[in-house]
Write a protein that holds these residues in place. Structure first.
Motif, PDB file in Angstrom:
ATOM      1  N   GLU A 169       0.775  -1.505   0.107  1.00  0.00           N
ATOM      2  CA  GLU A 169       0.040   0.039   0.103  1.00  0.00           C
ATOM      3  C   GLU A 169       0.916   1.137  -0.064  1.00  0.00           C
ATOM      4  OE1 GLU A 169      -3.644   1.939   2.553  1.00  0.00           O
ATOM      5  OE2 GLU A 169      -2.467   0.329   3.516  1.00  0.00           O
ATOM      6  N   ALA A 170       2.001   1.241   0.808  1.00  0.00           N
ATOM      7  CA  ALA A 170       2.987   2.360   0.801  1.00  0.00           C
ATOM      8  C   ALA A 170       3.482   2.564  -0.573  1.00  0.00           C
ATOM      9  CB  ALA A 170       4.050   2.064   1.730  1.00  0.00           C
ATOM     10  N   LEU A 171       4.032   1.314  -1.155  1.00  0.00           N
ATOM     11  CA  LEU A 171       4.683   1.615  -2.483  1.00  0.00           C
ATOM     12  C   LEU A 171       3.372   2.102  -3.526  1.00  0.00           C
ATOM     13  CD1 LEU A 171       6.847   1.121  -4.560  1.00  0.00           C
ATOM     14  CD2 LEU A 171       5.887  -1.208  -4.724  1.00  0.00           C
ATOM     15  N   GLU A 172       2.219   1.746  -3.373  1.00  0.00           N
ATOM     16  CA  GLU A 172       1.237   2.398  -4.371  1.00  0.00           C
ATOM     17  C   GLU A 172       1.084   3.744  -4.093  1.00  0.00           C
ATOM     18  OE1 GLU A 172      -2.450   0.050  -3.364  1.00  0.00           O
ATOM     19  OE2 GLU A 172      -1.315  -1.657  -4.227  1.00  0.00           O
ATOM     20  N   CYS A 173       0.998   4.270  -2.657  1.00  0.00           N
ATOM     21  CA  CYS A 173       1.223   5.813  -2.550  1.00  0.00           C
ATOM     22  C   CYS A 173       2.431   6.197  -3.526  1.00  0.00           C
ATOM     23  CB  CYS A 173       1.240   6.041  -1.254  1.00  0.00           C
ATOM     24  SG  CYS A 173      -0.439   5.955  -0.155  1.00  0.00           S
ATOM     25  N   VAL A 174       3.588   5.831  -3.288  1.00  0.00           N
ATOM     26  CA  VAL A 174       4.757   6.432  -3.895  1.00  0.00           C
ATOM     27  C   VAL A 174       4.588   6.190  -5.520  1.00  0.00           C
ATOM     28  CG1 VAL A 174       7.305   5.929  -4.325  1.00  0.00           C
ATOM     29  CG2 VAL A 174       6.180   5.809  -2.026  1.00  0.00           C
ATOM     30  N   GLU A 175       3.941   5.259  -6.021  1.00  0.00           N
ATOM     31  CA  GLU A 175       3.760   5.159  -7.263  1.00  0.00           C
ATOM     32  C   GLU A 175       2.757   6.557  -7.950  1.00  0.00           C
ATOM     33  OE1 GLU A 175       4.949   3.419  -9.712  1.00  0.00           O
ATOM     34  OE2 GLU A 175       5.439   1.278  -8.861  1.00  0.00           O
ATOM     35  N   ARG A 176       1.967   6.732  -6.996  1.00  0.00           N
ATOM     36  CA  ARG A 176       0.927   8.162  -7.312  1.00  0.00           C
ATOM     37  C   ARG A 176       1.713   9.386  -7.158  1.00  0.00           C
ATOM     38  NH1 ARG A 176      -3.957   8.064  -3.211  1.00  0.00           N
ATOM     39  NH2 ARG A 176      -4.407   9.889  -4.474  1.00  0.00           N
ATOM     40  N   PHE A 226      13.719  17.225 -15.250  1.00  0.00           N
ATOM     41  CA  PHE A 226      14.203  15.960 -15.639  1.00  0.00           C
ATOM     42  C   PHE A 226      15.070  15.278 -14.754  1.00  0.00           C
ATOM     43  CE2 PHE A 226      17.421  18.383 -17.928  1.00  0.00           C
ATOM     44  CZ  PHE A 226      18.596  17.495 -18.013  1.00  0.00           C
ATOM     45  N   GLN A 227      15.824  16.259 -14.058  1.00  0.00           N
ATOM     46  CA  GLN A 227      16.909  15.830 -13.257  1.00  0.00           C
ATOM     47  C   GLN A 227      16.482  15.328 -11.885  1.00  0.00           C
ATOM     48  OE1 GLN A 227      18.847  19.562 -14.075  1.00  0.00           O
ATOM     49  NE2 GLN A 227      20.923  18.615 -14.492  1.00  0.00           N
ATOM     50  N   ILE A 228      15.319  15.927 -11.560  1.00  0.00           N
ATOM     51  CA  ILE A 228      14.565  15.597 -10.328  1.00  0.00           C
ATOM     52  C   ILE A 228      13.954  14.351 -10.409  1.00  0.00           C
ATOM     53  CG2 ILE A 228      12.661  16.436  -8.730  1.00  0.00           C
ATOM     54  CD1 ILE A 228      13.169  19.309  -9.462  1.00  0.00           C
ATOM     55  N   VAL A 229      13.463  14.177 -11.734  1.00  0.00           N
ATOM     56  CA  VAL A 229      13.003  12.915 -12.177  1.00  0.00           C
ATOM     57  C   VAL A 229      13.689  11.725 -11.938  1.00  0.00           C
ATOM     58  CG1 VAL A 229      11.507  11.769 -13.653  1.00  0.00           C
ATOM     59  CG2 VAL A 229      10.752  13.897 -13.106  1.00  0.00           C
ATOM     60  N   GLU A 230      14.969  12.033 -12.595  1.00  0.00           N
ATOM     61  CA  GLU A 230      15.787  10.770 -12.628  1.00  0.00           C
ATOM     62  C   GLU A 230      16.502  10.573 -11.270  1.00  0.00           C
ATOM     63  OE1 GLU A 230      18.847  12.287 -15.394  1.00  0.00           O
ATOM     64  OE2 GLU A 230      17.600  11.881 -17.347  1.00  0.00           O
ATOM     65  N   ASP A 231      16.868  11.548 -10.569  1.00  0.00           N
ATOM     66  CA  ASP A 231      17.217  11.423  -9.167  1.00  0.00           C
ATOM     67  C   ASP A 231      16.266  10.384  -8.192  1.00  0.00           C
ATOM     68  OD1 ASP A 231      19.552  12.615  -9.444  1.00  0.00           O
ATOM     69  OD2 ASP A 231      19.163  14.576  -8.310  1.00  0.00           O
ATOM     70  N   PHE A 232      14.771  10.848  -8.509  1.00  0.00           N
ATOM     71  CA  PHE A 232      13.942  10.204  -7.888  1.00  0.00           C
ATOM     72  C   PHE A 232      13.599   8.908  -7.917  1.00  0.00           C
ATOM     73  CE2 PHE A 232       9.471   8.807  -7.350  1.00  0.00           C
ATOM     74  CZ  PHE A 232       9.015   8.951  -5.992  1.00  0.00           C
ATOM     75  N   ASP A 233      13.641   8.461  -9.428  1.00  0.00           N
ATOM     76  CA  ASP A 233      13.793   7.181  -9.931  1.00  0.00           C
ATOM     77  C   ASP A 233      14.845   6.362  -9.656  1.00  0.00           C
ATOM     78  OD1 ASP A 233      11.060   7.467 -11.136  1.00  0.00           O
ATOM     79  OD2 ASP A 233      11.964   7.705 -13.365  1.00  0.00           O
ATOM     80  N   ASP A 234      15.986   6.880  -9.475  1.00  0.00           N
ATOM     81  CA  ASP A 234      17.203   6.167  -9.523  1.00  0.00           C
ATOM     82  C   ASP A 234      17.659   5.815  -7.836  1.00  0.00           C
ATOM     83  OD1 ASP A 234      17.466   6.179 -12.307  1.00  0.00           O
ATOM     84  OD2 ASP A 234      19.033   7.483 -12.242  1.00  0.00           O
ATOM     85  N   GLY A 235      17.051   6.858  -7.177  1.00  0.00           N
ATOM     86  CA  GLY A 235      17.384   6.474  -5.610  1.00  0.00           C
ATOM     87  C   GLY A 235      16.266   6.124  -5.018  1.00  0.00           C
ATOM     88  N   TYR A 292      12.789   5.692  -5.409  1.00  0.00           N
ATOM     89  CA  TYR A 292      11.731   4.871  -5.803  1.00  0.00           C
ATOM     90  C   TYR A 292      12.390   3.507  -6.266  1.00  0.00           C
ATOM     91  CZ  TYR A 292       8.487   3.436  -9.501  1.00  0.00           C
ATOM     92  OH  TYR A 292       7.450   2.584 -10.293  1.00  0.00           O
ATOM     93  N   ALA A 293      13.704   3.553  -6.868  1.00  0.00           N
ATOM     94  CA  ALA A 293      14.316   2.139  -7.008  1.00  0.00           C
ATOM     95  C   ALA A 293      14.353   1.481  -5.538  1.00  0.00           C
ATOM     96  CB  ALA A 293      15.533   2.555  -7.712  1.00  0.00           C
ATOM     97  N   LEU A 294      14.979   2.149  -4.470  1.00  0.00           N
ATOM     98  CA  LEU A 294      15.024   1.418  -3.204  1.00  0.00           C
ATOM     99  C   LEU A 294      13.731   0.725  -2.858  1.00  0.00           C
ATOM    100  CD1 LEU A 294      16.736   0.317  -1.193  1.00  0.00           C
ATOM    101  CD2 LEU A 294      16.556   2.790  -0.023  1.00  0.00           C
ATOM    102  N   PHE A 295      12.790   1.780  -2.802  1.00  0.00           N
ATOM    103  CA  PHE A 295      11.398   1.289  -2.570  1.00  0.00           C
ATOM    104  C   PHE A 295      10.842   0.037  -3.081  1.00  0.00           C
ATOM    105  CE2 PHE A 295       8.268   3.738   0.141  1.00  0.00           C
ATOM    106  CZ  PHE A 295       7.126   2.823   0.244  1.00  0.00           C
TER     107      PHE A 295
END
Length: 146
Positions: free
Chosen positions: A31-38, A92-101, A103-106
């Protein structure tokens, strides 16, 4: 084959020996991951909206110049158009940092927890909730597709 037709498929049944507490904890993590997906979707929305707004500034600059406001047009062109949204970064740099850090760990932690505890099965909490809440034998309340 060999599975009961009035219940969840094998991928949505808890393995033997898995406790209610474990299923509940995995459900909460999911459920927490689903919130992060949103939240990630909103981050991409921000990325696209800011990019669109920046491109619209080209038109605004030209319209201000045409309307006889060259100083304002120049200031927008020089100070706002193409500006970083936060220190040193476009969206785009914010999105990449979020995705690679984060979000990827979650996602990795969610997958690892499922792999380690229930053989990779997903949505066990929800599958069991469905079994408790559905009306057996009623149209639209089937356990799974035919």
């Amino acid at each position: 084959m060999g599975q009961p037709h009035d219940g969840p498929d094998r991928a949505h049944r808890r393995p033997d020996g898995v406790s209610d507490a474990t299923v509940e904890a995995l459900g909460k993590l999911s459920e927490a991951l689903e919130c992060v997906e949103r939240a990630r979707g909103h981050l991409y929305e921000l990325h696209q909206l800011i990019g669109h707004a920046d491109l619209m500034l080209d038109d605004a600059v030209e319209l201000f110049r045409s309307a006889g406001h060259p100083a304002l047009a120049e200031r927008i062109d020089r100070d706002l158009l193409g500006r970083n949204v936060i220190a040193g970064r476009w969206t785009f740099q914010i999105v990449e940092d979020f995705d690679d850090g984060y979000y990827a760990l979650f996602r990795e932690m969610d997958r690892q927890a499922r792999d380690d505890l229930v053989g990779g099965r997903r949505h066990l909490y929800e599958a069991e909730m469905k079994e408790r809440r559905r009306s057996r034998g009623r149209p639209g309340h089937e356990a799974r597709p035919a």
